[in-house]
Design a protein around this motif. Structure first.
Motif, PDB file in Angstrom:
ATOM      1  N   VAL A  33       0.836  -1.079   0.197  1.00 57.31           N
ATOM      2  CA  VAL A  33      -0.263  -0.096   0.206  1.00 57.31           C
ATOM      3  C   VAL A  33       0.781   1.300  -0.100  1.00 57.31           C
ATOM      4  CG1 VAL A  33      -2.054  -0.956   1.477  1.00 57.31           C
ATOM      5  CG2 VAL A  33      -0.136  -0.590   2.489  1.00 57.31           C
ATOM      6  N   SER A  35       0.778   4.035   1.624  1.00 59.25           N
ATOM      7  CA  SER A  35       1.275   3.864   2.918  1.00 59.25           C
ATOM      8  C   SER A  35       0.498   2.780   4.225  1.00 59.25           C
ATOM      9  CB  SER A  35       1.213   5.427   3.432  1.00 59.25           C
ATOM     10  OG  SER A  35       1.402   6.126   4.554  1.00 59.25           O
ATOM     11  N   SER A  36       1.065   2.768   5.222  1.00 57.15           N
ATOM     12  CA  SER A  36       0.625   1.967   6.369  1.00 57.15           C
ATOM     13  C   SER A  36       0.196   3.248   6.669  1.00 57.15           C
ATOM     14  CB  SER A  36       1.266   0.820   6.275  1.00 57.15           C
ATOM     15  OG  SER A  36       2.591   1.486   7.597  1.00 57.15           O
ATOM     16  N   LEU A  37       0.332   4.410   6.943  1.00 52.27           N
ATOM     17  CA  LEU A  37      -0.280   5.165   7.870  1.00 52.27           C
ATOM     18  C   LEU A  37      -1.549   5.247   8.621  1.00 52.27           C
ATOM     19  CD1 LEU A  37       0.611   8.229   8.891  1.00 52.27           C
ATOM     20  CD2 LEU A  37      -0.121   9.889   7.390  1.00 52.27           C
ATOM     21  N   LEU A  38      -2.401   4.875   7.838  1.00 54.98           N
ATOM     22  CA  LEU A  38      -4.108   5.666   8.332  1.00 54.98           C
ATOM     23  C   LEU A  38      -4.045   4.002   8.686  1.00 54.98           C
ATOM     24  CD1 LEU A  38      -5.130   6.859   4.684  1.00 54.98           C
ATOM     25  CD2 LEU A  38      -4.634   8.027   7.345  1.00 54.98           C
ATOM     26  N   TRP A  39      -3.391   2.714   8.114  1.00 49.07           N
ATOM     27  CA  TRP A  39      -3.984   1.085   8.388  1.00 49.07           C
ATOM     28  C   TRP A  39      -3.546   0.728   9.657  1.00 49.07           C
ATOM     29  CZ3 TRP A  39      -7.833  -0.916   6.437  1.00 49.07           C
ATOM     30  CH2 TRP A  39      -7.580  -0.749   4.143  1.00 49.07           C
ATOM     31  N   ARG A  40      -2.273   1.731  10.411  1.00 57.28           N
ATOM     32  CA  ARG A  40      -1.646   1.894  11.307  1.00 57.28           C
ATOM     33  C   ARG A  40      -2.602   2.040  12.475  1.00 57.28           C
ATOM     34  NH1 ARG A  40       3.191   2.819   9.532  1.00 57.28           N
ATOM     35  NH2 ARG A  40       2.794   5.129  10.707  1.00 57.28           N
ATOM     36  N   ARG A  41      -2.951   3.192  12.145  1.00 55.10           N
ATOM     37  CA  ARG A  41      -3.910   3.763  12.875  1.00 55.10           C
ATOM     38  C   ARG A  41      -5.275   3.075  13.708  1.00 55.10           C
ATOM     39  NH1 ARG A  41      -4.029   9.864  10.764  1.00 55.10           N
ATOM     40  NH2 ARG A  41      -1.870  10.790  11.640  1.00 55.10           N
ATOM     41  N   VAL A  42      -5.822   1.852  12.129  1.00 55.93           N
ATOM     42  CA  VAL A  42      -6.732   1.478  12.325  1.00 55.93           C
ATOM     43  C   VAL A  42      -6.405   0.404  13.292  1.00 55.93           C
ATOM     44  CG1 VAL A  42      -8.271  -0.302  10.792  1.00 55.93           C
ATOM     45  CG2 VAL A  42      -8.076   2.170   9.962  1.00 55.93           C
ATOM     46  N   LEU A  43      -5.165  -0.270  12.939  1.00 58.29           N
ATOM     47  CA  LEU A  43      -4.811  -1.554  14.030  1.00 58.29           C
ATOM     48  C   LEU A  43      -4.551  -1.417  14.955  1.00 58.29           C
ATOM     49  CD1 LEU A  43      -4.005  -2.950  10.409  1.00 58.29           C
ATOM     50  CD2 LEU A  43      -5.697  -3.576  11.586  1.00 58.29           C
ATOM     51  N   GLN A  46      -7.669  -3.114  17.276  1.00 60.48           N
ATOM     52  CA  GLN A  46      -8.014  -3.771  16.228  1.00 60.48           C
ATOM     53  C   GLN A  46      -6.873  -4.554  15.436  1.00 60.48           C
ATOM     54  OE1 GLN A  46     -11.365  -4.121  14.081  1.00 60.48           O
ATOM     55  NE2 GLN A  46     -10.924  -2.095  13.790  1.00 60.48           N
ATOM     56  N   GLU A  47      -5.611  -4.733  16.389  1.00 56.63           N
ATOM     57  CA  GLU A  47      -4.444  -5.504  15.455  1.00 56.63           C
ATOM     58  C   GLU A  47      -4.609  -6.953  15.959  1.00 56.63           C
ATOM     59  OE1 GLU A  47      -1.078  -3.830  16.745  1.00 56.63           O
ATOM     60  OE2 GLU A  47       0.131  -4.650  16.000  1.00 56.63           O
ATOM     61  N   ALA A  48      -5.091  -7.002  14.826  1.00 58.06           N
ATOM     62  CA  ALA A  48      -5.035  -8.810  14.554  1.00 58.06           C
ATOM     63  C   ALA A  48      -3.885  -9.878  14.377  1.00 58.06           C
ATOM     64  CB  ALA A  48      -5.778  -9.023  13.589  1.00 58.06           C
TER      65      ALA A  48
ATOM     66  N   PHE B 109       2.995   5.165  -5.795  1.00 56.90           N
ATOM     67  CA  PHE B 109       3.150   3.885  -5.335  1.00 56.90           C
ATOM     68  C   PHE B 109       1.170   3.980  -6.390  1.00 56.90           C
ATOM     69  CE2 PHE B 109      -0.484   1.410  -3.342  1.00 56.90           C
ATOM     70  CZ  PHE B 109       0.536   0.074  -3.770  1.00 56.90           C
ATOM     71  N   ILE B 270       1.638  -3.357   3.532  1.00 57.75           N
ATOM     72  CA  ILE B 270       3.487  -3.666   3.055  1.00 57.75           C
ATOM     73  C   ILE B 270       3.002  -1.637   2.796  1.00 57.75           C
ATOM     74  CG2 ILE B 270       6.149  -4.043   2.320  1.00 57.75           C
ATOM     75  CD1 ILE B 270       5.153  -6.776   1.616  1.00 57.75           C
ATOM     76  N   ASP B 271       3.775  -1.302   3.766  1.00 54.92           N
ATOM     77  CA  ASP B 271       3.809   0.254   3.244  1.00 54.92           C
ATOM     78  C   ASP B 271       5.069   0.417   2.391  1.00 54.92           C
ATOM     79  OD1 ASP B 271       5.004   2.544   3.403  1.00 54.92           O
ATOM     80  OD2 ASP B 271       4.028   3.440   6.180  1.00 54.92           O
ATOM     81  N   TYR B 290     -10.830   2.201   8.511  1.00 53.81           N
ATOM     82  CA  TYR B 290     -10.445   2.690   8.334  1.00 53.81           C
ATOM     83  C   TYR B 290     -10.734   4.191   7.131  1.00 53.81           C
ATOM     84  CZ  TYR B 290      -7.281   4.112   3.733  1.00 53.81           C
ATOM     85  OH  TYR B 290      -6.669   4.489   2.958  1.00 53.81           O
TER      86      TYR B 290
END
Lengths: 686, 337
Positions: A33, A35-43, A46-48, B109, B270-271, B290
């Motif tokens: 992706v 950036s995992s910036l937003l995903w990190r916030r999401v998770l 609920q980190e799975a 990306f 993966i970032d 999200y």
């Protein structure tokens, strides 16, 4: 909901297995992706990435677990009671315990008998019923017997059924069915199941409640129902002169619907090999009598049919020799014409003996049955030979007032009143107006009680002493006008009969369990049935043998009751009476057979006798052999269809009581599979 | 005014990669970049300046003083009053339009799972998908730049990434459009090629603006084209630009991959910048969360912008960029005409 197979719960181990597989599988799809910036916030919440959390959102896994759980549930065979908690409809089982149930054919051969097969069928039926179904079990013997009463708690167990035993008497099925109706009188939905070897047509059974007849007769092949029976077996002396040889008369009857042939044998009590063997062939429904001459003398005889048929209890019969002709009495008297003539009139061979001139020897004991001592004083019989003879033989003693026994004296009665006791010896007697001049009193060792009291003085005694009958006249016949009375020959005949009673060596024939009137030895304090020989041909004869010897019933006083039930199993028995010191007082033989009516029953295959099928004994049976066979076959069909419908009814009752859930679970699984496929296709979980 | 010469010059520089539809350029020629305040440039232009100068727009009268241009004496007033007054006019000056294009990895990306959208979903410049954020940002920048050049403004372009800034000298006049396009194209390609395979860490947005000599010395309008996917530094960058008297327009470029990620199942995300992976079982709830996070992030940037007095505009690369330029920018008042 109830569970049919709890063991299938082990399949539930597949559920954690599926979860484990899901936890172990690595199915992450690498996805880059921007950036995992937003995903990190999401998770962050609920980190799975921990295994158990990974399972949280797995719809596919949940569906699979659900499917597996349903499969396990289906394997556990769940069902619900269709009645839905309402108490089950009661049922009454009626088990035919008649002798013909000991037969076997078709499928029941494996079980041993119809009876065993019926017990098996009953247990299978019980297993299929819900636990709270009230079941009453009635055993249809000679009298119906409630084995287990069906309350809310079912008291009927397999052990109870296993403990049931066949009765070899007749079975009163109608009475049992009436009782079953009575048991169900408050239960309009109750049903009756009859386990029998009869078929519906054979019973004009009318019950209020629905009756299912479960017939144990398996096949309808005609030769399965052959039954040949010994209808009669008698032993008689060859002639009245020569009593050593006996003639046996065997009547054989073929109840079946096809010719039967085989051999018949006669055994005696002394030999294990047959003393007579002869082949026979009988057309269907025919009977014939065969004669076996020159049989040696024996205590009893046994006739055996050597033939294969479905009912074996009637292939053996016992016969007893007629007791050796006329009783012989030794009349010890100086001369008494009235007495001698009266004895001869009573059918007694009289051997006259003058005590002054006659001395008994060894042959005397064998040639006489009892002794009449007429007005002979004791001292005349002092010799050892007389004492020995008197010790072993029943004695009829007539005392004279002029020569009374020791310690007694002759007295004249004060008046002429007569008191009479009821006794076989005094039956039919009135004795009014009889005059007795003088009597001897008291009489030492008099047997029994005084039967006649003449003017306060006992005049006549009769009873048993040491197992031997005995009679004492306290007066000389010459001192009375008794011989002039018409009652005199009757009195003497009855007295002679009383003296003969000790001679009987057998009790004859009896049906199993029949109530017999047996004259017991008064001195006997106990008696028991000893099994001499069980009738072969039925399973369980060994087990039945262990039930003997069995004691006879006693009445309230502790004395032996004169009415006794014959042993319940067919065979030859010996009634052994013992005194207080356990000494054997005597023994008599009794042949116990199954109810003869069952012989025909065993061969009946369908229709009611006398209606469609001509009775085997009917005179035109032979002529109509062909039509009879046809009728028999027709009857077979009718019988089998009735049996089948009985089974159908049973099955219908079973399916009605249980509602299997497996089909519903299968339907649910199908829906689940469709759902799972939808989930898989949409890819909400990989 | 559209001149064919300029259009041909642009075509001669092969702008096709940036502009598949050249008619857009003709429409851009009629538009000018709106400036929200009077500008103070260095050279004559079309913009109203806060200085008085020579233009047609009357500003004020003042008494004549020796040395003034006597051509500006209002003779009518002199005839009525006998005193000489000079008519003053507002000056018109150029503005400096500075284009800052983010060429970081996240901009380059391209999601493998992008649905074909936009202009047929074909691969465009540099083999990029039409919804590629970098391509989209470059096209936007080119549009703004062309509009600036056509509006006789000074246009400067710079591409920045992490800690590096590549600038081009100021351009003036429609004839320089080709150089602008070439710079943008080549710079993006060079940045893409020179990028190291794995850069550790996601630098803050403020990093390139802190480099010496990067900040403009004259006031002007700064267009920042970025996806805003920075952990930090956005506020600092905006402050730095505002402090440099820049009228900042923050163009928040987001693609469908960010706006509506169509991810399902178990994924290791993966970032592309940090290379770090994140394992996630994507479900509707996660996607919902999200979206909330995305909205929160956008709102955060918007509030930063309004706090700094900057214009904020969010563009979706899924929308054809011509539409974005002609409608969205126009509606927001960023382009006039």
């Amino acid at each position: 909901m109830q569970i049919g197979s709890m063991a299938s719960l082990w399949f539930a181990l597949s559920l954690p297995l599926i979860v484990l597989l899901y936890m172990l599988k690595r199915t992450y799809v690498d996805t880059t992706v921007s950036s995992s910036l937003l995903w990190r916030r999401v998770l962050r919440e609920q980190e799975a990435n921990r295994p158990w959390q990974r399972l949280r959102r797995q719809l596919l896994l949940l569906l699979q677990l659900l499917a597996a759980a349903l499969l396990v549930l289906a394997l556990m065979e769940p069902y619900v009671d269709a009645a839905g908690g309402v108490t089950e409809d009661p049922a009454v089982l009626v088990l035919d315990a008649s002798a013909s149930m000991s037969g076997a054919d078709g499928e029941s051969v494996e079980a041993g008998s119809y009876f065993a097969a019926a017990k098996l069928a009953m247990k299978e039926w019980l297993d299929l019923q819900p636990a709270d179904k009230p079941v009453t079990l009635i055993k249809a013997g000679a009298e119906p017997e409630i084995i287990a009463a069906g309350g809310q708690e079912r008291g009927l167990s397999a052990d109870l059924i296993n403990g049931l035993e066949l009765e070899f008497g007749s079975a009163d099925l109608q009475a049992s069915l009436s009782l079953a109706d009575a048991v169900l009188r408050d239960e309009p939905k109750g049903s009756i199941l009859l386990f029998t070897d009869r078929t519906g047509n054979q019973m004009a059974a009318e019950t209020v409640h629905p009756l299912s007849i479960i017939s144990m007769k398996g096949s309808t092949e005609a030769d399965s129902f052959t039954n040949t029976a010994i209808a009669g077996f008698g032993i008689q002396p060859e002639s009245s002169v020569n009593q050593s040889d006996q003639t046996g008369l065997v009547t054989i009857i073929n109840y079946g619907d096809r010719p039967a042939s085989g051999r018949w044998h006669i055994y005696t009590s002394d030999t294990s090999r047959p003393v007579h063997t002869e082949p026979f062939t009988l057309q269907a429904g025919k009977r014939h009598s065969y004669k076996a001459a020159d049989l040696p003398k024996a205590d009893y005889y046994k006739a055996v049919l050597d033939i294969e048929d479905s009912y074996k209890l009637d292939n053996t019969a016992y016969g007893f020799p007629v007791s050796s002709g006329l009783p012989r009495a030794l009349l010890v008297s100086s001369g008494n014409l009235f007495l001698e003539k009266a004895l001869r009139l009573a059918g007694v061979q009289v051997v006259l003996a003058d005590p002054q001139r006659y001395e008994p020897d060894g042959s005397t004991a064998a040639s006489i049955d009892w002794i009449v001592i007429d007005s002979v004083p004791d001292h005349s019989l002092d010799s050892a030979a007389w004492q020995e003879l008197m010790k072993h033989k029943p004695i009829w003693r007539i005392w004279s007032a002029e020569q009374p026994p020791a310690g007694a004296k002759g007295i004249e009665p004060k008046n002429g009143s007569i008191e009479r006791m009821e006794h076989p010896v005094t039956r039919y007697l009135d004795m009014k107006d009889t005059h007795i001049a003088q009597l001897a009193e008291p009489i030492p060792g008099a047997p029994g009680k005084p039967l006649l009291v003449y003017g306060t003085v006992p005049a006549l005694y009769a009873g048993m002493t040491d197992g031997k009958p005995g009679i004492v006249f306290a007066f000389d016949i010459r001192d009375s006008d008794l011989p002039l009375r018409p009652e005199f020959p009757i009195l003497i005949a009855q007295a002679a009969e009383w003296m003969n009673s000790g001679l009987v060596s057998h009790l004859g024939q009896a049906a199993a369990g029949q109530q017999l009137e047996i004259s017991m030895n008064p001195a006997a304090s106990a008696a028991e049935w000893e099994l001499v020989e069980a009738v072969p041909g039925w399973k369980g004869s060994e087990a039945a043998a262990s039930a003997y010897p069995s004691d006879l019933q006693q009445d309230e006083d502790g004395a032996l009751s004169t009415v006794q039930a014959a042993p319940r199993h067919p065979g030859l028995y010996r009634l052994v009476e013992t005194g207080p010191g356990r000494e054997t007082l005597g023994s008599r033989l009794l042949a116990v057979s199954a109810d003869p009516a069952e012989s025909r029953q065993a061969s009946e295959t369908g229709s009611m006798p006398g209606l469609v099928q001509p009775g085997p004994e009917s005179p035109d049976a032979g002529a109509d052999a062909g039509s009879e066979a046809e009728a028999g076959i027709t009857g077979d069909e009718g019988g089998s269809s009735t049996g089948a419908s009985g089974h159908e009814q049973t099955e219908a009752a079973e399916s009605g009581s249980k509602l299997m859930l497996a089909p519903w679970i299968a339907a649910l699984l199908l829906i689940l599979m469709a759902l799972e496929w939808g989930v898989y296709r949409r890819g909400s979980a990989v | 005014m559209v001149t064919d010469g300029a259009g041909e010059a642009v075509k001669g520089q092969a702008p096709g990669e940036l502009f598949p539809d050249l008619s857009l350029l003709h429409r851009l020629e009629r538009m000018t970049i709106a400036s929200r305040s009077r500008v103070r440039g260095t050279m004559q232009g079309k913009r109203k300046s806060n200085a008085l100068g020579s233009s047609l727009e009357f500003a004020d009268y003042r008494a004549y003083t020796p040395g003034d241009d006597f051509r500006r004496i209002d003779w009518n007033v002199y005839g009525r009053t006998g005193r000489a007054y000079i008519r003053q006019f507002w000056d018109e000056q150029e503005i400096a339009v500075r284009l800052w294009v983010d060429v970081s990895r996240s901009m380059c990306f391209e999601s493998a799972e992008l649905p074909p959208t936009g202009s047929g979903g074909q691969k465009g410049m540099l083999g990029m998908h039409s919804t590629n954020k970098l391509l989209y940002a470059l096209r936007l920048a080119a549009c703004i730049g062309y509009a600036g050049l056509a509006g006789e403004d000074k246009v400067e372009a710079a591409i920045f990434e992490d800690r590096a800034v590549n600038r081009m000298p100021p351009l003036r006049g429609r004839g320089s459009a080709a150089r602008l396009f070439a710079f943008l194209t080549q710079a993006a390609a060079a940045a893409d090629a020179a990028r190291e395979p794995a850069v550790q860490g996601n630098a803050a947005l403020s990093e390139p603006f802190r480099l010496p000599g990067v900040m403009p010395r004259t006031p002007g309008q700064s267009w920042v084209f970025t996806d805003g996917l920075y952990e930090s530094g956005i506020e600092e960058a905006l402050s730095a630009l505002t402090a440099a008297r820049q009228d900042v327009v923050f163009v928040h470029v987001l693609g469908p991959g960010e706006l509506k990620p169509e991810l399902t199942g178990e994924r290791r995300l993966i970032d592309v910048e940090t290379g770090s992976g994140k394992e996630v079982a994507v479900g509707p709830a996660v996607l919902k969360a999200y979206q909330a996070a995305l909205a929160e992030h956008c709102e955060y940037i918007r509030q930063l912008c309004s706090a700094c007095g900057c214009a904020y505009i969010q563009v979706d690369t899924g929308v054809p960029f011509a539409e974005t330029v002609l409608k969205q920018f126009h509606q927001q008042g960023l382009l006039k005409g």
